[in-house]
Motif scaffolding. Structure first.
Motif, PDB file in Angstrom:
ATOM      1  N   VAL A 147      56.976  43.348 102.221  1.00 17.56           N
ATOM      2  CA  VAL A 147      56.597  42.128 102.427  1.00 17.56           C
ATOM      3  C   VAL A 147      55.926  41.496 101.194  1.00 17.56           C
ATOM      4  N   GLU A 148      54.707  42.566 100.755  1.00 17.85           N
ATOM      5  CA  GLU A 148      53.971  42.185  99.518  1.00 17.85           C
ATOM      6  C   GLU A 148      55.108  41.977  98.240  1.00 17.85           C
ATOM      7  N   GLU A 149      55.993  42.765  98.229  1.00 21.82           N
ATOM      8  CA  GLU A 149      56.988  42.644  97.192  1.00 21.82           C
ATOM      9  C   GLU A 149      57.959  41.339  97.427  1.00 21.82           C
ATOM     10  N   GLY A 150      57.893  40.542  98.412  1.00 25.45           N
ATOM     11  CA  GLY A 150      58.454  39.482  98.590  1.00 25.45           C
ATOM     12  C   GLY A 150      59.806  39.403  99.739  1.00 25.45           C
ATOM     13  N   TYR A 151      59.965  40.539  99.982  1.00 28.91           N
ATOM     14  CA  TYR A 151      61.088  41.015 100.916  1.00 28.91           C
ATOM     15  C   TYR A 151      60.648  40.418 102.455  1.00 28.91           C
ATOM     16  N   ASP A 152      61.665  40.064 103.302  1.00 31.42           N
ATOM     17  CA  ASP A 152      61.541  39.996 104.669  1.00 31.42           C
ATOM     18  C   ASP A 152      62.051  41.352 105.258  1.00 31.42           C
ATOM     19  N   ALA A 153      61.010  41.981 105.934  1.00 34.95           N
ATOM     20  CA  ALA A 153      61.140  43.377 106.571  1.00 34.95           C
ATOM     21  C   ALA A 153      61.250  43.308 107.863  1.00 34.95           C
ATOM     22  N   ARG A 154      62.452  43.993 108.540  1.00 36.44           N
ATOM     23  CA  ARG A 154      62.563  44.207 109.883  1.00 36.44           C
ATOM     24  C   ARG A 154      62.660  45.594 110.231  1.00 36.44           C
ATOM     25  N   LEU A 155      61.786  45.899 111.068  1.00 38.90           N
ATOM     26  CA  LEU A 155      61.249  47.350 111.326  1.00 38.90           C
ATOM     27  C   LEU A 155      61.919  47.793 112.757  1.00 38.90           C
ATOM     28  N   PHE A 156      62.352  48.943 112.755  1.00 35.43           N
ATOM     29  CA  PHE A 156      63.159  49.679 114.044  1.00 35.43           C
ATOM     30  C   PHE A 156      62.700  50.964 114.058  1.00 35.43           C
ATOM     31  N   GLU A 157      62.526  51.548 115.272  1.00 35.54           N
ATOM     32  CA  GLU A 157      62.151  52.796 115.409  1.00 35.54           C
ATOM     33  C   GLU A 157      63.075  53.892 115.554  1.00 35.54           C
ATOM     34  N   ASN A 158      64.489  53.382 115.936  1.00 39.28           N
ATOM     35  CA  ASN A 158      65.610  54.345 116.121  1.00 39.28           C
ATOM     36  C   ASN A 158      66.901  53.530 115.646  1.00 39.28           C
ATOM     37  N   GLY A 159      67.993  54.101 115.428  1.00 40.51           N
ATOM     38  CA  GLY A 159      69.309  53.481 114.827  1.00 40.51           C
ATOM     39  C   GLY A 159      69.828  52.416 116.009  1.00 40.51           C
ATOM     40  N   ARG A 160      69.678  53.004 117.439  1.00 36.08           N
ATOM     41  CA  ARG A 160      70.236  52.031 118.418  1.00 36.08           C
ATOM     42  C   ARG A 160      69.817  50.635 118.495  1.00 36.08           C
ATOM     43  N   THR A 161      68.195  50.609 118.313  1.00 33.54           N
ATOM     44  CA  THR A 161      67.518  49.320 118.320  1.00 33.54           C
ATOM     45  C   THR A 161      68.106  48.459 116.926  1.00 33.54           C
ATOM     46  N   ALA A 162      68.141  49.238 115.867  1.00 35.40           N
ATOM     47  CA  ALA A 162      68.545  48.570 114.610  1.00 35.40           C
ATOM     48  C   ALA A 162      69.923  48.045 114.892  1.00 35.40           C
ATOM     49  N   LEU A 163      70.877  48.771 115.392  1.00 35.58           N
ATOM     50  CA  LEU A 163      72.270  48.507 115.469  1.00 35.58           C
ATOM     51  C   LEU A 163      72.165  47.236 116.399  1.00 35.58           C
ATOM     52  N   GLU A 164      71.659  47.487 117.686  1.00 32.83           N
ATOM     53  CA  GLU A 164      71.544  46.170 118.305  1.00 32.83           C
ATOM     54  C   GLU A 164      71.008  44.908 117.797  1.00 32.83           C
ATOM     55  N   PHE A 165      69.983  45.034 116.979  1.00 34.31           N
ATOM     56  CA  PHE A 165      69.744  43.896 116.229  1.00 34.31           C
ATOM     57  C   PHE A 165      70.708  43.516 115.194  1.00 34.31           C
ATOM     58  N   LEU A 166      71.266  44.302 114.448  1.00 36.26           N
ATOM     59  CA  LEU A 166      72.392  43.664 113.391  1.00 36.26           C
ATOM     60  C   LEU A 166      73.649  43.166 114.111  1.00 36.26           C
ATOM     61  N   ARG A 167      74.126  43.741 115.240  1.00 36.54           N
ATOM     62  CA  ARG A 167      75.120  43.155 115.957  1.00 36.54           C
ATOM     63  C   ARG A 167      74.920  41.784 116.689  1.00 36.54           C
TER      64      ARG A 167
END
Length: 122
Positions: free
Chosen positions: A25-45
């Protein structure tokens, strides 16, 4: 100015995940944080708006980095998203993973930002 590029961070280490999120975020990116692959995959889909890069830990509960990559590569929409693997494991010869780049922990913050800049799609 263009919208901030989105970086998905998938790591079960809460302190590291939050530190990476703050740094991005400090470098100007939008960061989305996930604690495991399953929750990240659900978000991406579900999200439909693909991130510019995924920072992926390998050793995680529920769905590890290898399992995440298998699922990602099976998905026609998600398979083109670049992935930078972050791992403390030095045994990738025995269990290789395909990735745009591999960073070995501990990772310096400058090294991480350089990898993000090299690999985040435009």
């Amino acid at each position: 100015m263009n919208d901030a590029r989105t970086i998905v961070v998938v790591d079960d280490d809460t302190d590291l995940r939050e530190t990476l999120g703050e740094l991005l975020v400090e470098e100007g990116y939008d960061a989305r944080l996930f604690e495991n692959g399953r929750t990240a995959l659900e978000f991406l889909r579900a999200d439909g708006d693909d991130p510019d890069l995924i920072l992926l830990d390998l050793m995680m509960p529920e769905m590890n980095g290898w399992q995440f990559r298998e699922e990602q590569l099976r998905d026609a929409r998600l398979k083109e998203i670049p992935v930078v693997v972050m791992t403390a494991s030095r045994g990738l010869d025995a269990n290789p993973i395909t990735a745009t780049e591999i960073l070995y922990k501990p990772i310096g913050l400058g090294e991480l930002i350089e990898a993000v800049e090299r690999n985040a799609s435009r």
